[in-house]
Design an enzyme around this catalytic site. Structure first.
Site, PDB file in Angstrom:
ATOM      1  N   LYS A   1     -10.386 -90.562  -1.913  1.00  0.00           N
ATOM      2  CA  LYS A   1     -10.624 -89.296  -1.221  1.00  0.00           C
ATOM      3  C   LYS A   1     -12.002 -88.731  -1.616  1.00  0.00           C
ATOM      4  CE  LYS A   1      -5.624 -88.047  -1.112  1.00  0.00           C
ATOM      5  NZ  LYS A   1      -4.635 -87.059  -1.662  1.00  0.00           N
TER       6      LYS A   1
ATOM      7  N   TYR B   1      -2.923 -87.454   8.519  1.00  0.00           N
ATOM      8  CA  TYR B   1      -1.909 -86.540   7.974  1.00  0.00           C
ATOM      9  C   TYR B   1      -1.090 -86.001   9.135  1.00  0.00           C
ATOM     10  CZ  TYR B   1      -4.049 -86.832   3.356  1.00  0.00           C
ATOM     11  OH  TYR B   1      -4.517 -87.283   2.137  1.00  0.00           O
TER      12      TYR B   1
ATOM     13  N   ASN C   1      -6.246 -85.269  -5.996  1.00  0.00           N
ATOM     14  CA  ASN C   1      -5.690 -86.354  -6.820  1.00  0.00           C
ATOM     15  C   ASN C   1      -6.330 -87.701  -6.503  1.00  0.00           C
ATOM     16  OD1 ASN C   1      -4.549 -86.758  -4.353  1.00  0.00           O
ATOM     17  ND2 ASN C   1      -2.434 -86.395  -4.995  1.00  0.00           N
TER      18      ASN C   1
ATOM     19  N   HIS D   1      -5.376 -91.735  -1.768  1.00  0.00           N
ATOM     20  CA  HIS D   1      -4.220 -91.866  -0.890  1.00  0.00           C
ATOM     21  C   HIS D   1      -3.799 -93.326  -0.927  1.00  0.00           C
ATOM     22  CE1 HIS D   1      -1.551 -91.727   2.564  1.00  0.00           C
ATOM     23  NE2 HIS D   1      -2.095 -92.884   2.896  1.00  0.00           N
TER      24      HIS D   1
ATOM     25  N   GLU E   1      -0.614 -96.708   9.165  1.00  0.00           N
ATOM     26  CA  GLU E   1      -1.934 -96.354   8.609  1.00  0.00           C
ATOM     27  C   GLU E   1      -2.948 -97.494   8.682  1.00  0.00           C
ATOM     28  OE1 GLU E   1      -0.903 -94.972   4.683  1.00  0.00           O
ATOM     29  OE2 GLU E   1       0.029 -93.144   5.463  1.00  0.00           O
TER      30      GLU E   1
HETATM   31  P1  GDP Z   1       1.236 -88.947  -2.221  1.00  0.00           P
HETATM   32  O1  GDP Z   1       1.873 -89.969  -1.329  1.00  0.00           O
HETATM   33  O2  GDP Z   1       1.497 -89.182  -3.683  1.00  0.00           O
HETATM   34  O3  GDP Z   1      -0.248 -88.759  -1.956  1.00  0.00           O
HETATM   35  O4  GDP Z   1       1.944 -87.536  -1.906  1.00  0.00           O
HETATM   36  P2  GDP Z   1       2.474 -86.905  -0.536  1.00  0.00           P
HETATM   37  O5  GDP Z   1       2.375 -87.893   0.593  1.00  0.00           O
HETATM   38  O6  GDP Z   1       3.773 -86.262  -0.802  1.00  0.00           O
HETATM   39  O7  GDP Z   1       1.424 -85.729  -0.255  1.00  0.00           O
HETATM   40  C1  GDP Z   1       0.155 -86.004   0.275  1.00  0.00           C
HETATM   41  C2  GDP Z   1      -0.897 -85.223  -0.489  1.00  0.00           C
HETATM   42  O8  GDP Z   1      -0.631 -83.825  -0.319  1.00  0.00           O
HETATM   43  C3  GDP Z   1      -0.898 -85.415  -1.989  1.00  0.00           C
HETATM   44  O9  GDP Z   1      -1.618 -86.564  -2.389  1.00  0.00           O
HETATM   45  C4  GDP Z   1      -1.569 -84.150  -2.453  1.00  0.00           C
HETATM   46  O10 GDP Z   1      -2.996 -84.256  -2.343  1.00  0.00           O
HETATM   47  C5  GDP Z   1      -1.084 -83.118  -1.450  1.00  0.00           C
HETATM   48  N1  GDP Z   1       0.065 -82.317  -1.882  1.00  0.00           N
HETATM   49  C6  GDP Z   1       1.339 -82.717  -2.080  1.00  0.00           C
HETATM   50  N2  GDP Z   1       2.134 -81.709  -2.437  1.00  0.00           N
HETATM   51  C7  GDP Z   1       1.335 -80.606  -2.465  1.00  0.00           C
HETATM   52  C8  GDP Z   1       1.581 -79.220  -2.785  1.00  0.00           C
HETATM   53  O11 GDP Z   1       2.681 -78.809  -3.120  1.00  0.00           O
HETATM   54  N3  GDP Z   1       0.500 -78.387  -2.690  1.00  0.00           N
HETATM   55  C9  GDP Z   1      -0.741 -78.809  -2.327  1.00  0.00           C
HETATM   56  N4  GDP Z   1      -1.720 -77.914  -2.269  1.00  0.00           N
HETATM   57  N5  GDP Z   1      -0.990 -80.098  -2.033  1.00  0.00           N
HETATM   58  C10 GDP Z   1       0.021 -80.990  -2.120  1.00  0.00           C
HETATM   59 MG    MG Z   2       2.018 -89.906   0.810  1.00  0.00          MG
END
Ligand code: GDP
Ligand code: MG
Length: 168
Positions: free
Chosen positions: A11, A51, A128, A131, A142
């Site tokens: 990212k 997304y 973080n 992705h 994707e």
């Molecule tokens: P991943 O698969 O580990 O990347 O997690 P997810 O698919 O659940 O979420 C996508 C991205 O959304 C994550 O990598 C974070 O950057 C962001 N994200 C997830 N949960 C939160 C949250 O509660 N608050 C915020 N601000 N960002 C979040």
């Molecule tokens: Mg994810």
């Protein structure tokens, strides 16, 4: 059992922090094969395809909106990794979603530490760095979104030769 393919994005925070080399090294060191790679600065339309609506169902509309903004902040490095159980193995190397909880030795655990609570209290993204496709279903959506078939390459790495080919 077939090898799997998965999408990884470094990212914008990873690119801006000059972490591209260190991050790619983690995947190469584990023997995952890079079969496609490019740098892309996505627009709003593309960010919304990546997304998708389901992210809002999981985390809420605000998180989706912030994520779309975050991924457009600068160029990302996109790559397709191939290997045995590549989707799960890649996510293991990446670490869990919230860097304050990600294990040391993982990319998120070693290079970030923001928490979900801090991000939500301050209405900012959970930066973080990475992705990675969550499962086979997501990978199948994707991979063709980010790469054309002709951008993916078939070749042998040393891991193919010494780990995956049966010897007489
Ligand atoms: P991943 O698969 O580990 O990347 O997690 P997810 O698919 O659940 O979420 C996508 C991205 O959304 C994550 O990598 C974070 O950057 C962001 N994200 C997830 N949960 C939160 C949250 O509660 N608050 C915020 N601000 N960002 C979040
Ligand atoms: Mg994810």
């Amino acid at each position: 059992m077939e090898k799997q393919r998965t999408l990884v994005l470094i990212k914008p925070d990873g690119v801006i922090r000059n972490l591209v080399g260190k991050i790619i090294m983690r995947f190469e060191d584990a023997g995952l094969k890079i079969i496609g790679m490019k740098m892309v600065w996505v627009d709003d339309e593309f960010a919304k395809k990546h997304y998708r609506e389901d992210i809002a169902k999981k985390h809420g509309e605000r998180v989706r909106k912030d994520l779309i903004k975050y991924i457009k902040e600068g160029p990302v490095v996109a790559m397709i990794l191939e290997g045995v159980d590549a989707i799960k193995v890649t996510r293991k190397i990446v670490g869990s979603t919230y860097p304050n909880e990600s294990a040391p030795g993982t990319i998120r655990g070693d290079f970030a530490h923001i928490s979900r609570d801090y991000a939500n209290a301050n209405e900012i993204s959970v930066r973080n760095l990475i992705h990675a496709s969550a499962n086979q279903e997501d990978a199948e959506i994707e991979i063709p979104l980010w790469f054309k078939e002709e951008e993916l390459h078939s070749y042998k790495t040393i891991h193919d030769i010494i780990c995956f080919e049966e010897k007489d």
